[in-house]
Design a protein around this motif. Structure first.
Motif, PDB file in Angstrom:
ATOM      1  N   UNK A 231     -25.088  -5.055 -87.787  1.00 49.55           N
ATOM      2  CA  UNK A 231     -25.877  -4.196 -88.667  1.00 49.55           C
ATOM      3  C   UNK A 231     -25.463  -2.741 -88.479  1.00 49.55           C
ATOM      4  N   UNK A 232     -25.337  -2.033 -89.601  1.00 51.01           N
ATOM      5  CA  UNK A 232     -24.956  -0.625 -89.562  1.00 51.01           C
ATOM      6  C   UNK A 232     -23.482  -0.396 -89.802  1.00 51.01           C
TER       7      UNK A 232
ATOM      8  N   UNK B 110     -16.458  -3.203 -95.472  1.00 56.03           N
ATOM      9  CA  UNK B 110     -15.371  -2.268 -95.742  1.00 56.03           C
ATOM     10  C   UNK B 110     -15.013  -1.468 -94.502  1.00 56.03           C
ATOM     11  N   UNK B 111     -16.019  -1.118 -93.710  1.00 54.02           N
ATOM     12  CA  UNK B 111     -15.744  -0.429 -92.450  1.00 54.02           C
ATOM     13  C   UNK B 111     -14.880  -1.294 -91.540  1.00 54.02           C
TER      14      UNK B 111
ATOM     15  N   UNK C  97     -12.497  -4.774 -82.325  1.00 56.06           N
ATOM     16  CA  UNK C  97     -13.082  -5.680 -83.319  1.00 56.06           C
ATOM     17  C   UNK C  97     -14.197  -6.548 -82.728  1.00 56.06           C
ATOM     18  N   UNK C  98     -14.014  -7.012 -81.510  1.00 57.07           N
ATOM     19  CA  UNK C  98     -15.024  -7.888 -80.919  1.00 57.07           C
ATOM     20  C   UNK C  98     -16.349  -7.183 -80.684  1.00 57.07           C
ATOM     21  N   UNK C  99     -16.282  -5.895 -80.420  1.00 48.57           N
ATOM     22  CA  UNK C  99     -17.509  -5.173 -80.083  1.00 48.57           C
ATOM     23  C   UNK C  99     -18.246  -4.625 -81.298  1.00 48.57           C
ATOM     24  N   UNK C 100     -17.723  -4.898 -82.498  1.00 48.80           N
ATOM     25  CA  UNK C 100     -18.475  -4.534 -83.710  1.00 48.80           C
ATOM     26  C   UNK C 100     -18.794  -5.783 -84.524  1.00 48.80           C
TER      27      UNK C 100
ATOM     28  N   UNK D 126     -16.551   6.412 -89.460  1.00 50.39           N
ATOM     29  CA  UNK D 126     -17.468   7.123 -88.555  1.00 50.39           C
ATOM     30  C   UNK D 126     -18.486   6.165 -87.944  1.00 50.39           C
ATOM     31  N   UNK D 127     -18.939   5.177 -88.723  1.00 55.57           N
ATOM     32  CA  UNK D 127     -19.939   4.241 -88.218  1.00 55.57           C
ATOM     33  C   UNK D 127     -19.417   3.469 -87.014  1.00 55.57           C
ATOM     34  N   UNK D 128     -18.127   3.129 -87.034  1.00 55.97           N
ATOM     35  CA  UNK D 128     -17.524   2.367 -85.944  1.00 55.97           C
ATOM     36  C   UNK D 128     -17.373   3.236 -84.698  1.00 55.97           C
ATOM     37  N   UNK D 129     -16.848   4.431 -84.876  1.00 57.00           N
ATOM     38  CA  UNK D 129     -16.639   5.329 -83.736  1.00 57.00           C
ATOM     39  C   UNK D 129     -17.973   5.710 -83.100  1.00 57.00           C
TER      40      UNK D 129
END
Length: 469
Positions: free
Chosen positions: A159-160, A164-165, A187-190, A263-266
């Motif tokens: 979530x969040x 696309x991110x 990738x595993x941590x998102x 930005x959401x990932x970082x």
């Protein structure tokens, strides 16, 4: 040849004798690695009892039996389990990279996910998996079949973070020069399913999990007896995740992608607390490891021995820039043919691993290709000095990079053949259009789904010539 579907075309030009040797070795190796055959060799039903290797389960004591799968070898893996279980299977969901007309499944729904970049269908399938797991209980059994590629195919960001991110993150990381371990750490941590999160969800409802895996990780030891459960299994999404949040953060910093990633990932990764870490152990699950990366070289070497050709495994740890690897193998071929070092010709040099292609600016891309194709194009340029030298480089699951071909094959005549077609191999490397260049000279290898996924397999044949030089 059973696995290489366009062998007749490939043997219609170039140094045919050398090509025939490397193609035969590759075909025999891929046939032996096929996961359908591997699973069926250890899995069977006797009445209500399921036997897998040295273990047994009485399915009459299970309320439901579910099959979940993802990966580039998932077609064959899922078919094997689906066929063995028959009516004992309640429902299955499998996410594959390419659907084949030969795929025959009875109770398993197949979705075509995106690879190397995730897609909507993979996300849809992942949500179906979550729905199945969340409605399961202690009397249910899950059988999971996982191979390389599941990180992209089983797309389900937390979530969040949007799909696309996740797509943008994957694309940027794959072109950053980062290795697959670094890419997966992010990738595993998102992900809501990768990094062992699927197994954690199954554990939470009290259901039992049996996992079949193929490990394409560089550094994995060769498989032993596949009928014996593998205690040290570490393969997501069904096993513990050896990567950490700190690894993910280090990837962002070391490859200088913080300003390019969403930005959401970082923001998430840089601020995530210990409670967001991926699971590091599953003591109650049962895992069977079908193949690991070194197996392809080992089986290829055995094929060479059957054919009466001396062979050396150079490395099963090959990483780095694909075009550099191609130049290196061409240089090695010249040394072997000229001076007999490190072995006298005729001989075969084998390697496996996962080379990459660094692309920092998408505007430089004028065509299609993949690391295997770039390696063979690069090889062809330098190998023009070594008569009869031939290199095959494929992604063993059947698709190399952004193409539907497994990879390429070139020999000492390929540079001249390309020039005769008005194709510059140098330009194809600069513009990342090696697929178009190899296609023009009939040197792309087509296999379709092979039933395995052990990253790159590289086979170099060096013939002897009179007088050494």
């Amino acid at each position: 040849m059973r696995k290489i579907r366009n062998s007749e075309e490939l043997l219609g030009q170039g140094d045919i004798a050398s090509r025939r040797i490397v193609l035969e070795i590759a075909d025999r190796t891929l046939d032996r690695l096929d996961s359908y055959r591997r699973i069926r060799s250890i899995m069977r039903m006797e009445g209500s009892v399921l036997h897998i290797g040295t273990r047994s389960w009485d399915l009459s004591k299970k309320r439901n039996v579910y099959l979940l799968g993802a990966g580039k070898a998932c077609n064959h893996m899922a078919m094997a389990v689906d066929h063995v279980l028959g009516d004992r299977l309640t429902r299955g969901v499998a996410i594959v990279k390419i659907s084949e007309e030969t795929d025959r499944l009875n109770k398993t729904e197949v979705f075509v996910g995106g690879h190397p970049l995730p897609n909507e269908e993979g996300l849809c399938a992942s949500k179906k998996m979550i729905e199945i797991v969340d409605h399961a209980g202690p009397d249910d059994l899950f059988i999971a079949v996982i191979s390389g590629g599941s990180s992209a195919l089983m797309s389900c960001p937390i979530d969040g973070i949007s799909l696309q991110d996740e797509i943008d993150t994957t694309d940027i990381l794959l072109k950053s020069g980062a290795g697959i371990v670094e890419v997966n750490a992010v990738r595993r941590h998102i992900s809501a399913l990768n990094g062992g999160m699927l197994a954690k969800r199954i554990q939470a409802v009290g259901a039992e999990l049996i996992g079949f895996g193929i490990s394409d990780a560089v550094g994995s030891p060769a498989t032993g007896d596949i009928a014996v459960p593998y205690a040290a299994y570490k393969s997501t999404p069904i096993g513990p995740d050896p990567t950490t949040l700190d690894d993910a953060r280090a990837t962002i910093v070391n490859f200088d992608v913080a300003d390019r990633l969403p930005k959401s990932v970082v923001d998430y990764l840089m601020n995530a607390g210990p409670d967001k870490e991926t699971p590091k152990a599953f003591l109650d699950n049962t895992y069977f490891l079908l193949n690991t990366l070194p197996d392809s070289c080992i089986y290829a070497k055995e094929a060479c021995e059957e054919m009466g050709i001396p062979a050396i495994i150079v490395t099963s740890f090959l990483e780095g820039e694909s075009r550099d690897a191609g130049t290196f193998f061409a240089s090695m071929a010249r040394e072997i043919q000229s001076y007999g070092n490190p072995v006298k010709p005729p001989c075969v040099m084998l390697s496996s691993g996962e080379v990459t292609t660094q692309i920092l600016d998408n505007s430089s891309i004028k065509g299609h290709g993949g690391p295997g194709q770039e390696m063979t194009v690069s090889f062809a340029i330098t190998a023009a000095k070594t008569k009869g030298a031939c290199l095959l480089s494929i992604d063993s699951e059947g698709t190399d990079g952004t193409t539907k071909v497994a990879g390429g094959i070139t020999d000492s005549s390929s540079l001249k053949a390309a020039a005769g077609k008005g194709v510059s191999l140098y330009q194809s490397l600069r513009e990342h259009s090696c697929f178009e260049a190899l296609s023009a000279i009939g040197s792309t290898i087509f296999t379709g789904n092979t039933g395995t996924n052990l990253c790159d397999l590289n086979i170099l044949f060096v013939p002897a010539i009179e007088g050494g030089r």
